[in-house]
Design an enzyme around this catalytic site. Structure first.
Site, PDB file in Angstrom:
ATOM      1  N   ASN A   1       0.827  -1.200   0.000  1.00 19.71           N
ATOM      2  CA  ASN A   1       0.000   0.000   0.000  1.00 19.71           C
ATOM      3  C   ASN A   1       0.867   1.259   0.000  1.00 19.71           C
ATOM      4  OD1 ASN A   1      -2.681   1.437   0.578  1.00 19.71           O
ATOM      5  ND2 ASN A   1      -1.394   2.178   2.270  1.00 19.71           N
ATOM      6  N   GLU A   2       0.640   2.130  -0.942  1.00 19.73           N
ATOM      7  CA  GLU A   2       1.307   3.431  -1.019  1.00 19.73           C
ATOM      8  C   GLU A   2       2.805   3.362  -0.724  1.00 19.73           C
ATOM      9  OE1 GLU A   2      -0.931   6.522   1.005  1.00 19.73           O
ATOM     10  OE2 GLU A   2      -2.750   6.002  -0.082  1.00 19.73           O
ATOM     11  N   PRO A   3       3.519   2.567  -1.526  1.00 21.71           N
ATOM     12  CA  PRO A   3       4.971   2.447  -1.301  1.00 21.71           C
ATOM     13  C   PRO A   3       5.702   3.751  -1.615  1.00 21.71           C
ATOM     14  CG  PRO A   3       4.357   1.423  -3.371  1.00 21.71           C
ATOM     15  CD  PRO A   3       3.076   1.800  -2.697  1.00 21.71           C
TER      16      PRO A   3
ATOM     17  N   ALA B   1      -0.221   0.709  -6.361  1.00 21.89           N
ATOM     18  CA  ALA B   1      -0.935   1.088  -5.148  1.00 21.89           C
ATOM     19  C   ALA B   1      -0.476   2.410  -4.562  1.00 21.89           C
ATOM     20  CB  ALA B   1      -0.828  -0.033  -4.100  1.00 21.89           C
TER      21      ALA B   1
ATOM     22  N   HIS C   1      -4.285   5.533  -5.765  1.00 22.61           N
ATOM     23  CA  HIS C   1      -5.218   6.217  -4.869  1.00 22.61           C
ATOM     24  C   HIS C   1      -5.406   7.668  -5.300  1.00 22.61           C
ATOM     25  CE1 HIS C   1      -3.801   3.206  -1.568  1.00 22.61           C
ATOM     26  NE2 HIS C   1      -4.419   2.623  -2.574  1.00 22.61           N
TER      27      HIS C   1
END
EC number: 3.2.1.37
Lengths: 503, 503, 503, 503
Positions: A159-161, A197, A227
């Protein structure tokens, strides 16, 4: 002044993925009764297809376990909670949209955590052990739920790397993605995997780099995920975060840009784009989430996002959520469509209304969509939003709309959210802003949370019906118009004037 | 023009027996699922103490049984259905108000019946067998439910013997009453018995005669029972009965008259007066019952009836009812507070609102009561009715009411029934008047049946609060005003202007 | 002495229609709460596809209505109760098997009635009005439930016209059948119609005559329907009817005979044979229905009936039933699989067990069937019955059965009905035979009604497993044997001997 | 050989506090759905009055919060979860037995934690802040639940300060106790406080010292609390702990000793002794907890403990528990009366059976109690336990018991736990020891978990009835004997021999 719209019944398909996916607090919270009640409520009323959240591999779910055996660490996997959580999802007719993360402490390469609940965001100390865990988990899921079912569950890597959710570099993320994606395909080539992501920071660079990496290394990718949030810089005061918003077109532009980048790469050109998180503010203590403003603001996004993305997952369905700690009051600016005590917020109705939109789009502008179903039902959704912190308010937006009629008589029902109606946070304020609720207060708030609703007869004239829609500032309105068979004549003795005013 | 009311908080007790008793279709219908669902709904929302209806001894309940044994009739009693029905009542927290009648066929002296469901109204062929049945039934009830419970269940002898419900004379009724009352006291002297259960025909004669009969023959009587309807002569057209109504003061006058007659007899002077049936029209296919007019009209009765009677039982709680046959459409003019498919009618709210009235009456006129509770809550109920068949409508009645404040802040919540709101029969008409409903239609009607509702903050000024009430023609309005502790200050970081219009 | 069976896994299809259809008390009873609770229970546990009962057109359902209009009778149809009843059925996942009858009073040519609830059995006074009613009803059902659904509902014309259920002659029945069948096909040619719905009196004559009539007059017939009961002459004592039974082979022979007659007529040779009623005794106050004898007796029928008939509908699923009056005690010899207070009787388990039979029949004799499923589960059902009124009891029937094993380990679970177990009527007798039950007694009886149950491990040896089945007189036994994956080895630290006797 | 008991009906009061209190996993787990389902189940079947567990002040409940305000820490209390948890308890008719502990991280003086879920066991860094938190919490509870309710909730200070649950010394515990107890009494002098909550290590020293400390410093103490476990030294293998047990008399002796010490101090001599935790083993992965051995073993404790203590709280009601991590399999040796998937274990029945014991004790020995109720019901509970690891098994213990009869006829119902019955862990083993369960497996285990049950008639002879009880090794048996009114004679036509073997 009313806008006059003379519409034909001929439209185009409405690309409406509003019920495709919804966000959730960490997986471990799905064990809670309050969470489950909210989920059941949301599924009964809206009915999402998928649910996505963090924390699958965190220690409160507890999949990865090491104990000592003969002096050496012995790894095993504990699926007790995972099975319970996914059983709950299946019972609620919602499928997991799997997000692989974060790092079990025993597998972690460092101590960095995120959130009140301390998700470890460091890369695996041993990529083989990570891969083994991923494969064991998926294999277990296939055994329990069946292959035909599990291949319908998309799998997202981390998630959101691109921000603080990943303690590694971009390259390290690509390494994680690659070994994970390959592992997934080893378990079953029909399992779907996607990434990167990311959230909206350094987006273009990440997308290009990621697509190139996948292309050059022949790494599997079945869908692109990212996102979108629409908030400007925060002002933090105590437990609250105060923010202004960009216009919703900001998000639409992001989607277009993402799609344009995807179009430059063969490997993703025809793939689906999944917005695996979106909302106005990205902060779970920002008051905007509880407001009718947000309901109207998000409506604008939903009216168009489906033209560019095949999924946009509102973050989140419920205020059972702990990223910034345990909610300190019923209304506290949480992400949820549903506040604690199962009280729907205004934005809940945005999703409910759009879930009822017709599959044909007859008209759309900045404040309204007009849609139609095969069975002749019209569904109009209107919205108007304005941040009132400038001390101003917008004039109502008014429409007079003429639509083709196939029947002589119609039934029109209108629901309004905003102001005194469907605005539970305002009622909560009127009640004195209690932090937790008594039963009586919870009942009052549930009642208060319902939209204003009224219905009427509509008669066709010259093959047309005419309907009005008036949308006040920071309000959301839906009007459904159903064709009706009038049976009054079958009551031959029915004398309307004897019915005390019945029309 | 607004009426200005400056009220002190000092009132008198509000004699409010609105939840004391409610009427029901014949006992046998209590076996039905739809009936039970309506009862549960009504009990959850209003909570009556007693329920009274016909048909306890009719053959569909089947208590009295004769079979042949050794060539002679052998009597036994079958309590299978009776127990099931009364078990259901107890489960729903409602007690039987027992009406002894009508006549089992095997005990009847003739064939005369009443209603679609053919209740036999003839005197017993053998009074001993009647008495045995009464005693056996009460004895059984005491065994099953306990003496302490059953002595709380009032027992009324027969129904409306002054009209077609009784095939005998007045004297024959007195005979029935006497032997029955004595039998009841033989079972347990603490059981309560009453009559004469008459409707408004030849009333004064019946009351005087009955009281004299009891006095002269020393016949037990624990409460006086009678009925009150307020309809004028009917016009019958097909399945409908159209009627105009007297003013509600008609019923109040009847109560006063009854109480005055009671005052002339020692044996009943201090006894309770129970109106074991009342309504606007006495006919179950009269459209008035489904209307907001009726809701307002009945409100006027409820505002004052408790000053003269200790019970007034609305006839009936549900449209599960068969006296004129099986309902031919959802809305058909039935007596029920709740229409089939569990849809509350406007008058349902009259009872719900009055069940929430405070126990202190601060003000009352022809359109409003203002009440208060010990916990400082005010409850205002307003109504305005007018039969619109003269083509006229009344102007709204408006009040500006000043009330003493004990707190700095109050929460006011208003509910409105009438016009577009809480008026399910109108929505049903808008839907084309379907006879039976699809699931979708039933859902729509349940939603439509809810009152308009809104709330607001009220701030005290100089120890007083000021509230408005506007009552449109054929509307019913309730405003509750709760004292509130405002906790806003405990959120030190709470900046209202950052809350997107929250007040 | 044990019977030794060495079975191969190769069987033939087991013609098992046990869940195809079940009987019910008259349609009007379906409105009752107790009825609905029993139906839900039976559907949860057994899951029948269709339900058939009398009284669709009787006045308590009230479809046919005449009122006066302008001095003439005006006909209309009231579907209020019909829709409620069929809605309930659909909610319970059971479809109507429609029986057209009996006669609405307003349509009847005479007064003759049948049963406590007085079903009028006379031919229509006006066949056109009958036909109109049938067509209106079916048309309404298609509108409400959809054509695709309603064409799945078989339609039977009348009930047992060969005895007192029909006040006309055989020819008059054929007339009724013809006009009704043609009317049905006019509504939709895909609707299925059948008859002659006779019981076992003058059977062969009726069947031949009926088939000839249909053939010669080209009258539609989609399935053949008849009834089978197995009781000898009754002895009537008070409320009870005492009877002895034929052997179940009596019914099997009846089915064979019927099939043989059908084979002689082209029009029905390939049609389905539906036994739309069967039971041991045809009387609802015959004690046999409450006994383990009956459970075993009916099991014998179920083991073979599917070879000759495509439906055999047990009469009835519930003791909510009024043909001989309202039940005078919980256990009274009623037909139901479920006694009042929702207490399953022994025969309930016969249906539950057969609903779990495998689709492959490996072995069958007079006391047992051995079946298998594709997933490797074996299901054995055994029974032994004997009328103990001769003062004798049968020796237990014992089997030692060897079956092929595909797995190393199996899980065997056995359920036994009879004697002290699953025999609620005996417990009721032990409780003193109360007529109605307190909550506590109802709880006790529900617990008592459950079969004895135990399970064990079965290990394969040389590719075979061996199981025993011992069947005592008037008992019913089921053993299910599931293949199992033993996971003990995955608990490496699991030391069985430390588990306090766990095996 | 049977023991012959000729008992009179004259007994003494049975000191039975079996339903007084039960233990639970940490408070935070009470938010979970599975936990709540288990609690509801246990309350429906057994009905405990109080529930006690750890973790009230831990960070997952999150009461204590510090945020920065104007550069300084600002303390506030978050009761969101606390209210939810206690609301759930109240809904389930169980009251909190409050245990004050452990330490919120922000208040802690150190890092030492206990358990998988890391409860901080260090003394407060600032006793004033601790006291403030205690007072704020209790004040809040009184506001929410009412003073009359909350003074019924006993309050215990900390848990097992004599071992690793407390990082301080004995004196530091006394300090904590003193300031806490005084704070409690400041909130309301009627609140009840107790300690020292020790387990069985250095017991006598702790008790004496604690009582002296309270006496000498005039510190409030309303009840004495301690724990009792009966396990010998553990052998740890992988995830399991294997242990042998002392005899249950070990615990009885501990209670006597405690009571004797209490008797030496005026301040506690007349106070209640609460065993706020007890069980066989103190380890949540010890197989003993899942066994019929344990059911019988604990029965022996329950038969006598009430003579010395006024509460003995079984640790714990449910396997929703995490002290040694998330359960890795359904049966894993957890403390719970109920295993995951809501499967009752044998010891569940020990509590259910004892909750049904009569209030008069007629007879008691090492294997049985015979009790009686005022309504004439007898309740016999028998047990027999033996650790089979010596390869031996005990002979069955058999009784023939004669009891006075007040009625001519009785109803006897027996339930047996052990061996093939009520032994779900054995069935789970038979199923192959699956770690998590499919729906089908869960159903099988729920069915398997029920005791063997049968009933019979008992006839009095010479004013006495005679009953047998046979108790096999590691079994638990209950027989209830109810007086019965036989109504057979009221069915005059009832001919038993026609009832197919009914007796």
């Amino acid at each position: 002044m009313k806008k006059q719209l003379q519409l034909s019944s001929k439209g185009k398909p409405f690309n409406n993925y509003v019920t495709h996916c919804v966000g959730t607090g960490r997986m471990g919270l799905a064990l809670q009764k309050e969470y489950q009640e909210h989920l059941k409520f949301v599924q009964d009323k809206i009915g999402f297809s998928y649910i996505r959240g963090h924390g699958l591999f965190c220690d409160d779910v507890g999949i990865y376990q090491e104990i000592e055996k003969d002096g050496k660490p012995f790894v095993y996997y504990n699926f007790t909670y995972l099975d319970r959580i996914f059983d709950y999802y299946i019972e609620n007719n919602i499928r997991p949209y799997i997000e692989l993360g974060f790092m079990p402490k025993a597998l972690a390469s460092g101590d960095r955590t995120i959130f009140y609940w301390k998700g470890n965001v460091t890369p695996p100390a041993d990529y083989n052990k990570w891969v083994d865990m991923v494969k064991a988990t998926l294999t277990h899921l296939i055994e329990r739920y069946g292959r035909d079912e599990v291949i319908k569950w998309p799998i997202e890597v981390w998630n959101e790397p691109n921000i603080g959710f990943w303690a590694g570099t971009m390259d390290e993320y690509f390494k994680l993605y690659e070994c994970t994606a390959r592992a997934i395909k080893e378990v079953d080539p029909d399992l779907k995997v996607g990434g990167p992501a990311i959230c909206g920071v350094d987006t273009e660079n990440w997308l290009h780099s990621f697509f190139k990496f996948c292309r050059d290394n022949n790494v599997p990718i079945d869908m692109v995920t990212r996102h979108c949030y629409m908030a400007k810089q925060p002002k933090i005061v105590g437990r609250y975060v105060y923010q202004e918003m960009f216009d919703p077109s900001y998000m639409i532009d992001e989607l277009k840009m993402t799609r344009e980048i995807m179009d430059q790469y063969d490997i993703v050109r025809d793939k689906e784009l999944h917005i695996t998180e979106f909302n106005s503010s990205y902060d779970p203590v920002c008051p905007v989430h509880d407001t009718p403003f947000n309901a109207a603001f998000i409506a604008r996004v939903l009216s168009e996002a489906g033209d560019y993305a095949q999924s946009y997952s509102y973050w989140t369905f419920s205020d059972v959520f702990e990223e910034k700690g345990i909610p300190a009051a019923v209304f506290h600016g949480g992400f949820g469509l549903v506040a604690n005590y199962m009280i729907p917020k205004p934005t809940f109705y945005t999703f409910e209304f759009f879930s009822k939109a017709g599959n044909e789009l007859i008209y759309r502008d900045e404040n309204i969509i007009v849609t139609k179903d095969k069975d002749g039902r019209y569904c109009l959704i209107g919205w108007s939003y304005h941040d009132p912190r400038d001390g101003k308010t917008l004039d109502p937006v008014s429409y007079e709309i003429t639509l083709p009629a196939e029947k002589a008589q119609y039934f029109s029902v209108t629901k309004v959210v905003g102001g005194k109606y469907g605005n539970a946070a305002q009622t909560w304020s009127n009640l004195g802003k209690p932090r937790t609720l008594t039963k009586k207060q919870a009942e009052i708030l549930k009642e208060a949370a319902k939209p204003l609703r009224y219905d009427s007869k509509v008669f066709a004239k010259d093959g047309k019906i005419s309907v009005n829609m008036d949308i006040e500032c920071n309000h959301l309105v839906m009007t459904e118009i159903f064709p009706v068979n009038d049976m009054t004549d079958t009551y031959w003795e029915f004398d309307t004037k004897e019915f005390y005013g019945l029309e």
